[in-house]
Design a protein around this motif. Structure first.
Motif, PDB file in Angstrom:
ATOM      1  N   ARG A   1       1.024  -1.100   0.165  1.00 52.25           N
ATOM      2  CA  ARG A   1      -0.173  -0.130   0.038  1.00 52.25           C
ATOM      3  C   ARG A   1       0.871   1.060   0.065  1.00 52.25           C
ATOM      4  NH1 ARG A   1      -3.118  -3.202  -1.647  1.00 52.25           N
ATOM      5  NH2 ARG A   1      -4.648  -4.173  -0.509  1.00 52.25           N
ATOM      6  N   LEU A   2       0.961   1.916  -1.125  1.00 58.49           N
ATOM      7  CA  LEU A   2       1.782   2.936  -1.283  1.00 58.49           C
ATOM      8  C   LEU A   2       1.230   4.407  -1.459  1.00 58.49           C
ATOM      9  CD1 LEU A   2       5.068   3.503  -1.944  1.00 58.49           C
ATOM     10  CD2 LEU A   2       4.542   3.567  -4.112  1.00 58.49           C
ATOM     11  N   THR A   3       1.339   5.250  -0.639  1.00 58.84           N
ATOM     12  CA  THR A   3       0.894   6.515  -1.018  1.00 58.84           C
ATOM     13  C   THR A   3       1.894   7.450  -1.754  1.00 58.84           C
ATOM     14  OG1 THR A   3      -0.188   6.503   1.270  1.00 58.84           O
ATOM     15  CG2 THR A   3       0.284   8.761   0.339  1.00 58.84           C
ATOM     16  N   PRO A   4       1.723   7.982  -2.804  1.00 59.28           N
ATOM     17  CA  PRO A   4       2.829   8.570  -3.477  1.00 59.28           C
ATOM     18  C   PRO A   4       3.208   9.889  -3.137  1.00 59.28           C
ATOM     19  CG  PRO A   4       0.474   8.737  -4.669  1.00 59.28           C
ATOM     20  CD  PRO A   4       0.398   7.974  -3.233  1.00 59.28           C
ATOM     21  N   GLU A   5       3.768   9.972  -2.075  1.00 59.43           N
ATOM     22  CA  GLU A   5       3.981  11.200  -1.378  1.00 59.43           C
ATOM     23  C   GLU A   5       5.660  10.985  -0.765  1.00 59.43           C
ATOM     24  OE1 GLU A   5       1.155  12.610   1.157  1.00 59.43           O
ATOM     25  OE2 GLU A   5      -0.222  12.724  -0.385  1.00 59.43           O
ATOM     26  N   LYS A   6       6.583  11.870  -0.962  1.00 61.56           N
ATOM     27  CA  LYS A   6       7.868  11.786  -0.397  1.00 61.56           C
ATOM     28  C   LYS A   6       7.533  11.582   1.096  1.00 61.56           C
ATOM     29  CE  LYS A   6      12.246  14.115   0.151  1.00 61.56           C
ATOM     30  NZ  LYS A   6      13.047  15.164  -0.285  1.00 61.56           N
ATOM     31  N   GLY A   7       8.269  10.783   1.945  1.00 61.62           N
ATOM     32  CA  GLY A   7       8.259  10.624   3.318  1.00 61.62           C
ATOM     33  C   GLY A   7       7.281   9.666   3.595  1.00 61.62           C
ATOM     34  N   SER A   8       6.301   9.252   3.033  1.00 63.05           N
ATOM     35  CA  SER A   8       5.385   8.331   3.306  1.00 63.05           C
ATOM     36  C   SER A   8       5.661   6.838   3.477  1.00 63.05           C
ATOM     37  CB  SER A   8       3.991   8.363   2.241  1.00 63.05           C
ATOM     38  OG  SER A   8       4.395   7.672   1.108  1.00 63.05           O
ATOM     39  N   ARG A   9       5.450   6.270   4.499  1.00 61.53           N
ATOM     40  CA  ARG A   9       5.814   4.696   4.871  1.00 61.53           C
ATOM     41  C   ARG A   9       4.974   3.840   4.101  1.00 61.53           C
ATOM     42  NH1 ARG A   9      10.514   4.323   6.764  1.00 61.53           N
ATOM     43  NH2 ARG A   9      10.020   2.192   7.474  1.00 61.53           N
ATOM     44  N   TYR A  10       5.456   2.703   3.720  1.00 59.72           N
ATOM     45  CA  TYR A  10       4.720   1.622   3.274  1.00 59.72           C
ATOM     46  C   TYR A  10       5.008   0.345   3.686  1.00 59.72           C
ATOM     47  CZ  TYR A  10       8.660   0.158   0.777  1.00 59.72           C
ATOM     48  OH  TYR A  10      10.081  -0.421   0.062  1.00 59.72           O
ATOM     49  N   THR A  11       4.475  -0.810   3.443  1.00 60.66           N
ATOM     50  CA  THR A  11       4.629  -1.985   4.038  1.00 60.66           C
ATOM     51  C   THR A  11       4.123  -3.040   3.092  1.00 60.66           C
ATOM     52  OG1 THR A  11       4.166  -1.290   6.298  1.00 60.66           O
ATOM     53  CG2 THR A  11       4.064  -3.552   5.915  1.00 60.66           C
ATOM     54  N   THR A  12       4.862  -4.193   3.023  1.00 55.88           N
ATOM     55  CA  THR A  12       4.358  -5.305   2.126  1.00 55.88           C
ATOM     56  C   THR A  12       4.349  -6.742   2.945  1.00 55.88           C
ATOM     57  OG1 THR A  12       6.521  -6.105   1.447  1.00 55.88           O
ATOM     58  CG2 THR A  12       5.737  -4.280   0.241  1.00 55.88           C
ATOM     59  N   GLU A  13       4.064  -7.669   2.339  1.00 50.11           N
ATOM     60  CA  GLU A  13       3.951  -8.996   2.847  1.00 50.11           C
ATOM     61  C   GLU A  13       5.523  -9.123   3.649  1.00 50.11           C
ATOM     62  OE1 GLU A  13       2.082 -11.903   0.500  1.00 50.11           O
ATOM     63  OE2 GLU A  13       0.018 -10.517   0.782  1.00 50.11           O
TER      64      GLU A  13
END
Length: 133
Positions: free
Chosen positions: A45-57
């Motif tokens: 789940r990716l928010t397309p903004e600099k500095g945003s965190r994301y997680t995958t499996e």
């Protein structure tokens, strides 16, 4: 210096391919939910903004830059690991209007990891090309 090693980024690898699609179509796919899962990881789940965190499996990271239609740069840390790499994907136009897709990963730990990541990105490229048709 050995091939694939730089003073600034350490061990790195890049894989590129010219695809028989316009850059806009490749970008649309690669930045879609399906495309992101192929190159970042399942469940992303990716928010397309600099500095945003994301997680995958399989891990997590932070978006370093996101330039629509051009490139995404982010960090990646596998679950259970204390080391992160920096990944970048870029889409550019060739002189004949096709898309050049590039995957790049740096801050790898060793030449052996570099080779494993080369194989990984080649498999990803094959899956992306197949998905685009």
């Amino acid at each position: 210096m050995p091939t694939g090693f730089t003073q600034d980024a350490g061990w790195q690898i890049g894989v590129s391919k010219t695809l028989a699609h316009p850059p806009s179509a490749v970008w649309e796919f690669i930045s879609s939910e399906e495309g992101l899962a192929l190159w970042i990881g399942p469940g992303v789940r990716l928010t397309p903004e600099k500095g945003s965190r994301y997680t995958t499996e399989e891990g997590d990271g932070e978006v370093r830059s996101y330039r629509p239609g051009d490139r995404i740069r982010l960090t990646y840390r596998p679950k259970g690991d204390d080391h992160h790499t920096t990944r970048q994907i870029a889409v550019t136009a060739t002189p004949d209007g096709r898309a050049m897709l590039r995957f790049h990963e740096e801050r790898l730990r060793s030449a052996e990891e570099r080779e494993r990541r080369r194989e990984h990105w080649q498999r990803v490229m094959t899956r992306v090309a197949a998905a685009l048709g």
